[in-house]
Design an enzyme around this catalytic site. Structure first.
Site, PDB file in Angstrom:
ATOM      1  N   ALA A 168       0.831  -1.209   0.000  1.00  0.00           N
ATOM      2  CA  ALA A 168       0.000   0.000   0.000  1.00  0.00           C
ATOM      3  C   ALA A 168       0.862   1.253   0.000  1.00  0.00           C
ATOM      4  CB  ALA A 168      -0.940   0.004   1.204  1.00  0.00           C
ATOM      5  N   ASP A 169       1.957   1.229   0.757  1.00  0.00           N
ATOM      6  CA  ASP A 169       2.866   2.368   0.776  1.00  0.00           C
ATOM      7  C   ASP A 169       3.481   2.602  -0.596  1.00  0.00           C
ATOM      8  OD1 ASP A 169       3.266   3.605   3.518  1.00  0.00           O
ATOM      9  OD2 ASP A 169       3.446   1.496   4.022  1.00  0.00           O
ATOM     10  N   GLY A 170       3.878   1.518  -1.257  1.00  0.00           N
ATOM     11  CA  GLY A 170       4.490   1.653  -2.572  1.00  0.00           C
ATOM     12  C   GLY A 170       3.535   2.231  -3.592  1.00  0.00           C
TER      13      GLY A 170
END
Length: 396
Positions: A168-170
């Site tokens: 999700a961060d990426g």
């Protein structure tokens, strides 16, 4: 190709922590932006996250590349004053504090834009700047769970499954970089900066596809299907004779037909249900048995060679050791060697895409904590004696 970079002349102040915001700054830095990484004097948490060698964090070496690193405590008045000076000269500030934190330090957009009306302030948080959850701590794991990703990932009879990396961060990082470029393009037209409000729960929700439409129109809630797909079959992972695994995709009808001819089961092609991917998915047991039994009798090399000759889509399931040796990754120069002042030559991912005329570049890996304090603050008129005073007060 030239030495020019598409973001030459753009200055980014990266005041975010951990992954989404900092990775967005990394992408911008790879393509020529001057990125000044602002860390608390104790260091960004990513420096100690994950694997380390001789006490040196390895994830940081990629995340901090192409950045000049300074230390600064924004919560101290003198630190806020220094940050304002940095923002005054910047085109972009990226931050990931809980909503209201910058405002509490008198560093909100209203204050920063007074000094710099063209500033783009990218605010990357778990849930966005408003709403009932906005004050909650938000991380990639929360987004992967709340977006619906974990619900549809895993085996049908198993638990919801989280990814073993910052998915999700990426995704949020790439979305943030895209949003910043849009805001800069708008500034070219209007002369005004603006706020980018990115909630980490939203980009991953977007890439999950048409689930809201299917629920709205059909009342359908997508469930876990393991490695199978509701949209086509055969689509799965299969074990070869030598104990390795391969994955195939038959999203295109002609590919599905080639696979069934290859495995010696052309009669399936004549079935009425075979003509549509979603109908084929209802017969996944039959198709998987046909494909899986054929693959299990052959080695990985034999399987891949046969699929390639048939022009059907297949790949071995790689680990990082496989990737490092793969000729396609080598041809793309996807993995590069960078000289690091602490670890010596290290390998990492290259820039994320290729531009024919203004390519990106990795010039250095993640620096030491505060490595560029004297250099960056000197450019703001802070002399060595004043910098020493600030260090003694814990400001830098």
């Amino acid at each position: 190709m030239t030495n020019q970079k598409p973001l030459d002349g753009i200055t980014v102040v990266d005041a975010a922590t951990l992954f989404a915001g900092p990775l967005a700054a990394t992408v911008l830095g790879d393509f020529g932006a001057e990125v000044i990484k602002v860390e608390h004097p104790n260091g960004d948490p990513s420096r100690s996250h994950g694997y380390a060698k001789d006490g040196v964090g390895l994830w940081w070496k990629m995340l901090g590349r192409n950045k000049r690193c300074v230390t600064l405590s924004l919560s101290k008045p003198e630190g806020a004053e220094l940050f304002t000076k940095l923002a005054r000269e910047a085109d972009v500030v990226i931050e990931s504090f809980r909503p209201g934190t910058l405002e509490r330090w008198d560093l909100g957009y209203e204050q920063l834009s007074e000094e710099n009306p063209g500033l783009v302030l990218a605010r990357v948080t778990g849930f966005g700047q408003f709403g009932p959850y906005s004050s909650r701590p938000g991380f990639g794991t929360i987004a992967e769970s709340m977006s619906g990703f974990a619900h549809v990932t895993g085996q049908p009879d198993g638990p919801p499954t989280l990814p073993p990396f910052g998915l999700a961060d990426g995704i949020a990082a790439l979305a943030t970089a895209c949003a910043i470029l849009m805001a800069l393009r708008a500034r070219d037209a209007t002369g005004k900066g603006q706020v980018v409000d990115l909630a980490i729960i939203e980009p991953i929700f977007t890439v999950l596809g048409p689930q809201p439409i299917a629920y709205d129109q059909l009342g359908m809630v997508q469930e876990r299907t393991g490695n199978r797909s509701n949209n086509n079959a055969p689509r799965n992972t299969y074990q070869t004779k030598d104990g390795k695994w391969v994955a195939i995709s038959t999203s295109a009808q002609n590919i599905a037909e080639r696979v069934m001819r290859l495995v010696g089961r052309p009669e399936f092609i004549e079935e009425p249900w075979f003509q549509k991917g979603s109908e084929r998915a209802k017969h996944a047991d039959e198709l998987d048995e046909a494909v899986g039994s054929w693959i299990s009798e052959r080695t990985t090399d034999e399987v891949v060679e046969a699929f390639e000759e048939a022009n059907a889509a297949i790949t071995p399931i790689y680990n990082i050791a496989d990737i490092m040796q793969d000729p396609q990754y080598q041809a793309l120069d996807s993995i590069i060697t960078v000289d690091d002042s602490e670890l010596g030559p290290i390998k990492m991912q290259n820039v994320i895409f290729r531009l024919s005329e203004t390519p990106g570049e990795v010039k250095w890996s993640g620096p030491r904590l505060g490595e560029h304090n004297e250099e960056v603050y000197g450019e703001l008129g802070i002399d060595e004696e004043r910098l020493k005073e600030l260090a003694e007060k814990g400001v830098v």
